[in-house]
Motif scaffolding. Structure first.
Motif, PDB file in Angstrom:
ATOM      1  N   TYR A 249       2.061  -1.544  13.079  1.00  0.00           N
ATOM      2  CA  TYR A 249       3.055  -2.204  13.924  1.00  0.00           C
ATOM      3  C   TYR A 249       2.745  -1.902  15.394  1.00  0.00           C
ATOM      4  CZ  TYR A 249       6.025  -3.013   9.814  1.00  0.00           C
ATOM      5  OH  TYR A 249       6.527  -3.435   8.612  1.00  0.00           O
ATOM      6  N   GLU A 250       3.461  -2.536  16.281  1.00  0.00           N
ATOM      7  CA  GLU A 250       3.269  -2.285  17.710  1.00  0.00           C
ATOM      8  C   GLU A 250       3.510  -0.818  18.056  1.00  0.00           C
ATOM      9  OE1 GLU A 250       4.421  -6.159  20.263  1.00  0.00           O
ATOM     10  OE2 GLU A 250       6.086  -5.320  19.086  1.00  0.00           O
ATOM     11  N   ARG A 251       4.477  -0.196  17.386  1.00  0.00           N
ATOM     12  CA  ARG A 251       4.899   1.147  17.793  1.00  0.00           C
ATOM     13  C   ARG A 251       4.434   2.257  16.857  1.00  0.00           C
ATOM     14  NH1 ARG A 251      11.100  -0.815  18.932  1.00  0.00           N
ATOM     15  NH2 ARG A 251      10.571  -2.364  20.543  1.00  0.00           N
ATOM     16  N   ALA A 252       3.841   1.916  15.712  1.00  0.00           N
ATOM     17  CA  ALA A 252       3.422   2.969  14.781  1.00  0.00           C
ATOM     18  C   ALA A 252       2.562   2.392  13.670  1.00  0.00           C
ATOM     19  CB  ALA A 252       4.638   3.662  14.168  1.00  0.00           C
ATOM     20  N   THR A 253       1.746   3.258  13.096  1.00  0.00           N
ATOM     21  CA  THR A 253       1.080   2.984  11.820  1.00  0.00           C
ATOM     22  C   THR A 253       1.842   3.729  10.733  1.00  0.00           C
ATOM     23  OG1 THR A 253      -1.133   2.660  12.747  1.00  0.00           O
ATOM     24  CG2 THR A 253      -1.009   3.385  10.459  1.00  0.00           C
ATOM     25  N   VAL A 254       2.182   3.021   9.681  1.00  0.00           N
ATOM     26  CA  VAL A 254       2.880   3.618   8.535  1.00  0.00           C
ATOM     27  C   VAL A 254       1.997   3.446   7.313  1.00  0.00           C
ATOM     28  CG1 VAL A 254       4.969   3.617   7.134  1.00  0.00           C
ATOM     29  CG2 VAL A 254       5.115   3.010   9.563  1.00  0.00           C
ATOM     30  N   GLU A 255       1.716   4.550   6.603  1.00  0.00           N
ATOM     31  CA  GLU A 255       0.818   4.511   5.451  1.00  0.00           C
ATOM     32  C   GLU A 255       1.442   5.203   4.243  1.00  0.00           C
ATOM     33  OE1 GLU A 255      -3.558   5.315   6.440  1.00  0.00           O
ATOM     34  OE2 GLU A 255      -2.471   6.297   8.078  1.00  0.00           O
ATOM     35  N   VAL A 256       1.046   4.718   3.066  1.00  0.00           N
ATOM     36  CA  VAL A 256       1.338   5.432   1.826  1.00  0.00           C
ATOM     37  C   VAL A 256       0.082   5.412   0.967  1.00  0.00           C
ATOM     38  CG1 VAL A 256       2.298   3.362   0.683  1.00  0.00           C
ATOM     39  CG2 VAL A 256       2.862   5.652  -0.171  1.00  0.00           C
ATOM     40  N   GLU A 257      -0.283   6.578   0.425  1.00  0.00           N
ATOM     41  CA  GLU A 257      -1.395   6.665  -0.506  1.00  0.00           C
ATOM     42  C   GLU A 257      -0.938   7.447  -1.726  1.00  0.00           C
ATOM     43  OE1 GLU A 257      -6.178   7.501  -0.759  1.00  0.00           O
ATOM     44  OE2 GLU A 257      -5.074   8.071   1.055  1.00  0.00           O
ATOM     45  N   HIS A 258      -1.084   6.826  -2.877  1.00  0.00           N
ATOM     46  CA  HIS A 258      -0.632   7.429  -4.130  1.00  0.00           C
ATOM     47  C   HIS A 258      -1.488   6.820  -5.231  1.00  0.00           C
ATOM     48  CE1 HIS A 258       1.763   3.851  -5.641  1.00  0.00           C
ATOM     49  NE2 HIS A 258       1.497   3.499  -4.401  1.00  0.00           N
ATOM     50  N   LEU A 259      -1.075   6.972  -6.488  1.00  0.00           N
ATOM     51  CA  LEU A 259      -1.770   6.289  -7.565  1.00  0.00           C
ATOM     52  C   LEU A 259      -0.787   5.409  -8.325  1.00  0.00           C
ATOM     53  CD1 LEU A 259      -4.444   5.727  -8.793  1.00  0.00           C
ATOM     54  CD2 LEU A 259      -4.174   7.732 -10.276  1.00  0.00           C
ATOM     55  N   TYR A 260       0.116   6.015  -9.103  1.00  0.00           N
ATOM     56  CA  TYR A 260       1.041   5.216  -9.904  1.00  0.00           C
ATOM     57  C   TYR A 260       2.503   5.410  -9.504  1.00  0.00           C
ATOM     58  CZ  TYR A 260      -3.147   4.981 -12.809  1.00  0.00           C
ATOM     59  OH  TYR A 260      -4.431   4.807 -13.253  1.00  0.00           O
ATOM     60  N   THR A 268       2.822   8.725   5.575  1.00  0.00           N
ATOM     61  CA  THR A 268       2.570   9.286   6.899  1.00  0.00           C
ATOM     62  C   THR A 268       2.919   8.244   7.957  1.00  0.00           C
ATOM     63  OG1 THR A 268       0.258   8.562   6.895  1.00  0.00           O
ATOM     64  CG2 THR A 268       0.711  10.791   6.098  1.00  0.00           C
ATOM     65  N   VAL A 269       3.348   8.736   9.104  1.00  0.00           N
ATOM     66  CA  VAL A 269       3.678   7.875  10.241  1.00  0.00           C
ATOM     67  C   VAL A 269       2.931   8.387  11.457  1.00  0.00           C
ATOM     68  CG1 VAL A 269       5.510   7.062  11.767  1.00  0.00           C
ATOM     69  CG2 VAL A 269       5.953   7.310   9.333  1.00  0.00           C
ATOM     70  N   THR A 270       2.196   7.493  12.114  1.00  0.00           N
ATOM     71  CA  THR A 270       1.464   7.829  13.331  1.00  0.00           C
ATOM     72  C   THR A 270       2.005   6.966  14.458  1.00  0.00           C
ATOM     73  OG1 THR A 270      -0.527   8.269  12.017  1.00  0.00           O
ATOM     74  CG2 THR A 270      -0.799   8.001  14.408  1.00  0.00           C
ATOM     75  N   PRO A 271       2.801   7.540  15.371  1.00  0.00           N
ATOM     76  CA  PRO A 271       3.378   6.717  16.434  1.00  0.00           C
ATOM     77  C   PRO A 271       2.336   6.305  17.462  1.00  0.00           C
ATOM     78  CG  PRO A 271       3.948   9.022  16.764  1.00  0.00           C
ATOM     79  CD  PRO A 271       3.237   8.946  15.442  1.00  0.00           C
TER      80      PRO A 271
END
Length: 365
Positions: A249-260, A268-271
């Motif tokens: 997004y303009e103001r942050a990267t939002v990620e999720v890493e998992h399997l099932y 994680t959130v990186t502003p």
């Protein structure tokens, strides 16, 4: 909002049915009153394991004798549409495991059956309902993240030849497609629930390594009505397995890493510079719950308590099913495909492989 105790039943007592039984029992808001399976022994064993009072040999028998409030449909995919329609015609709400149907035409027939019924149909796409996904949609809808710009959606799993020894797996006729249909659907449905309607898809699909009729890997470039763009990858060939979604997004990267299934720890959130407030917003209302059937069922029961259609509704699921058809159409014709382009008379509405997978044409010139 008043709560009631619902009478639930399960049709199909294979592997995924256990997650459904555990969700019903753990909800405290529904009782599992019956199960059905064409394998009477398996049905009886399943019923004994979960303390279910009765088991049946057919859907018709279960619907006639039990009159449940809703049914969890956990059969192989090629049985989803006819059995779901039977439930709707009996006035019983049906919760259908993914994929809900084999084709877009079947899905539209299912939607038409719902329109004639007092009951509802919903697709089981449980990762929409984990705490992280709910939080992301809430912040995005409130404008806290700014505009969505781009995303990546990776389902890179590993399934060997033994997995495909099950007769209904790996064929267009019984499974409807490969990892696009049966594996990646979880992640890109979550992607759509966040980014909204997709507009256009350009894709490739290939059969690289598995002895199947369907693809074993696909990739797509997707544009959205919002202007955001995304990459979607679906694989059953990846020894290092992951389910990974990233939203820039303009103001942050939002990620999720998992399997099932994910918890808050998997996000994680990186502003972006100057937007440290996003980290604080994300940290509000933490949860230790794992995404899965329990959270999805709670949302279903909340909707039923309100007298509403349970999630994921026909309109929501159709967007996802249309994307699958469009991905295959693009991959097999080499053309870009826009939303709404696959009409009822399109070969890709009637079968997900439409005009035929390229590798089938090589094998059967």
């Amino acid at each position: 909002m008043s709560q009631r105790n619902y009478r639930a039943a399960i049709i199909g007592t294979g592997g995924i049915a256990h997650a459904h039984a555990q969700a019903v029992i753990g909800s405290g808001r529904a009782s599992l009153v019956a199960v059905a399976d064409v394998d009477a022994g398996r049905a009886a064993e399943f019923a004994a394991k979960y303390g279910v009072p009765r088991s049946h040999a057919s859907t018709e028998e279960l619907l006639r004798e039990e009159k449940p409030d809703f049914v969890h449909l956990c059969t192989p995919p090629h049985l989803h549409a006819p059995l779901a329609i039977a439930c709707l015609e009996a006035g019983v709400t049906v919760l259908v495991e993914k994929p809900p149907t084999l084709t877009l035409a079947e899905f539209d027939a299912l939607a038409e059956a719902e329109s004639r019924s007092t009951a509802h149909v919903a697709t089981v796409l449980q990762h929409r309902f984990g705490a992280g996904a709910l939080r992301l949609r809430r912040l995005a809808e409130a404008g806290e993240l700014g505009r969505p710009l781009l995303a990546t959606c990776l389902t890179q799993w590993y399934r060997d030849e033994d997995y495909y020894a099950v007769p209904w797996r790996g064929t267009w006729e019984s499974e409807g497609g490969g990892p696009t249909m049966g594996h990646g659907i979880h992640q890109f449905d979550l992607l759509f629930s966040v980014l909204g309607p997709w507009r256009e898809v350009t894709a490739v699909a290939a059969r690289q390594a598995r002895s199947v009729d369907t693809e074993d890997v696909s990739m797509a470039l997707v544009t959205f009505d919002s202007g955001a763009v995304a990459t979607v990858v679906n694989s059953v060939l990846s020894p290092k397995q992951t389910s990974h979604l990233r939203f820039d997004y303009e103001r942050a990267t939002v990620e999720v890493e998992h399997l099932y299934g994910y918890t808050d720890d998997d996000w994680t959130v990186t502003p972006a510079p100057g937007h440290d407030e996003v980290t604080a917003l994300w940290g509000q209302d933490p949860s230790d719950r794992r995404s899965g059937h329990s959270g999805w069922l709670a949302a279903v029961l909340d909707a039923l308590d309100r007298g509403e259609a349970p999630p994921v509704t026909v309109a929501d699921a159709r967007r996802t099913m249309e994307f699958i058809a469009a991905l295959y159409a693009s991959a097999f014709t080499g053309e870009r495909v826009r939303t709404g382009q696959i009409t009822a008379d399109s070969p890709f509405a009637q079968k997900m492989d439409g005009t035929g997978a390229p590798w089938e044409k090589v094998r059967n010139p």
